[in-house]
Design an enzyme around this catalytic site. Structure first.
Site, PDB file in Angstrom:
ATOM      1  N   HIS A 269      51.616 107.563 116.809  1.00 11.76           N
ATOM      2  CA  HIS A 269      51.943 106.827 115.586  1.00 11.76           C
ATOM      3  C   HIS A 269      50.987 105.643 115.535  1.00 11.76           C
ATOM      4  O   HIS A 269      50.577 105.121 116.574  1.00 11.76           O
ATOM      5  CB  HIS A 269      53.386 106.325 115.624  1.00 11.76           C
TER       6      HIS A 269
ATOM      7  N   CYS B 165      51.373 109.146 109.233  1.00 14.10           N
ATOM      8  CA  CYS B 165      51.091 107.717 109.390  1.00 14.10           C
ATOM      9  C   CYS B 165      49.622 107.445 109.677  1.00 14.10           C
ATOM     10  O   CYS B 165      49.080 106.406 109.269  1.00 14.10           O
ATOM     11  CB  CYS B 165      51.955 107.140 110.508  1.00 14.10           C
TER      12      CYS B 165
END
Length: 224
Positions: free
Chosen positions: A51, A125
């Site tokens: 992430h 993301c």
């Protein structure tokens, strides 16, 4: 022949202008987080399940998933995104964008990244942070950050379903949303005492926020 010379005051003024121009350049960081402890092994092979968030002006923005047609972009404390394990911070370059312009840009971009359009392979993301990085520095994020998504585009079953449904949708425990969504504040259990300009969504006490939770919106704060 008389040749005009610059006074010391004008020289110092030019120096101040140059120094202020240099000071206006703000570092842009990519903050990388682990989605799973397996990354401790995968990382050395140039892959991993990561992430990422983009940081500038001591503000970090990330993109996550939820089931509503509203923005999935949210702001967190730099290098401390709840639900993820911070791995490292990568200096991507610098930007001349001011703090207020940076925040305005993120608010506009957030309309493009809705929580219900999040896709682990095609729009995750890391795609979000790469678009921001290209805009701010003219450079992409390091290839290893989103390499697994590119590999996964050729093999949709590459990642376990449990990771697809939980890890990518982790959001901070206190999330901010904008004035234009004030009508949604009652549905998100926001107290009237918090005012009309800034609201916080109180999320249940757990690290992972699943897709059925409240929508996330950016906040529009006054810039000092």
């Amino acid at each position: 022949m008389w040749v005009p010379t610059l006074s010391s005051s004008s020289c110092s003024s030019d120096e101040r202008d140059e120094s202020s121009g240099e000071a206006a350049l703000t570092p842009v960081y990519l903050n990388v987080y682990d989605l799973t402890p397996v990354n401790n092994y995968l990382y050395w092979f140039g892959i991993g399940i990561f992430h990422s968030g983009i940081e500038a002006h001591n503000l970090e923005y990330c993109y996550g998933a939820h089931e509503y047609p509203t923005s999935g972009v949210y702001e967190v404390e730099p290098r401390n995104c709840p639900g993820f394990i911070f791995r490292r911070s990568v200096l991507l370059g610098t930007t001349s964008m001011s703090r207020s312009d940076f925040r305005s840009y993120m608010e506009k971009l957030s309309r493009k990244y809705h929580g219900d359009t999040y896709h682990l392979i095609a729009k995750n993301c890391n795609h979000f942070t790469e678009e921001v990085c290209l805009q701010l520095t003219g450079k992409p994020i390091p290839g290893w950050i989103n390499r697994l998504a590119r590999v996964g585009s050729f093999c949709n079953c590459l990642l376990p379903e449990s990771i697809q449904l939980t890890a990518v949708s982790a959001l901070p425990e206190r999330l901010e949303f904008s004035d234009e969504d004030e009508s949604n504040s009652e549905a998100s259990s926001v107290s009237d005492e918090e005012g009309s300009e800034q609201h916080l969504i109180n999320v249940a006490d757990r690290e992972i926020v699943y897709l059925q939770n409240k929508p996330v919106r950016l906040t529009r704060e006054e810039i000092p």
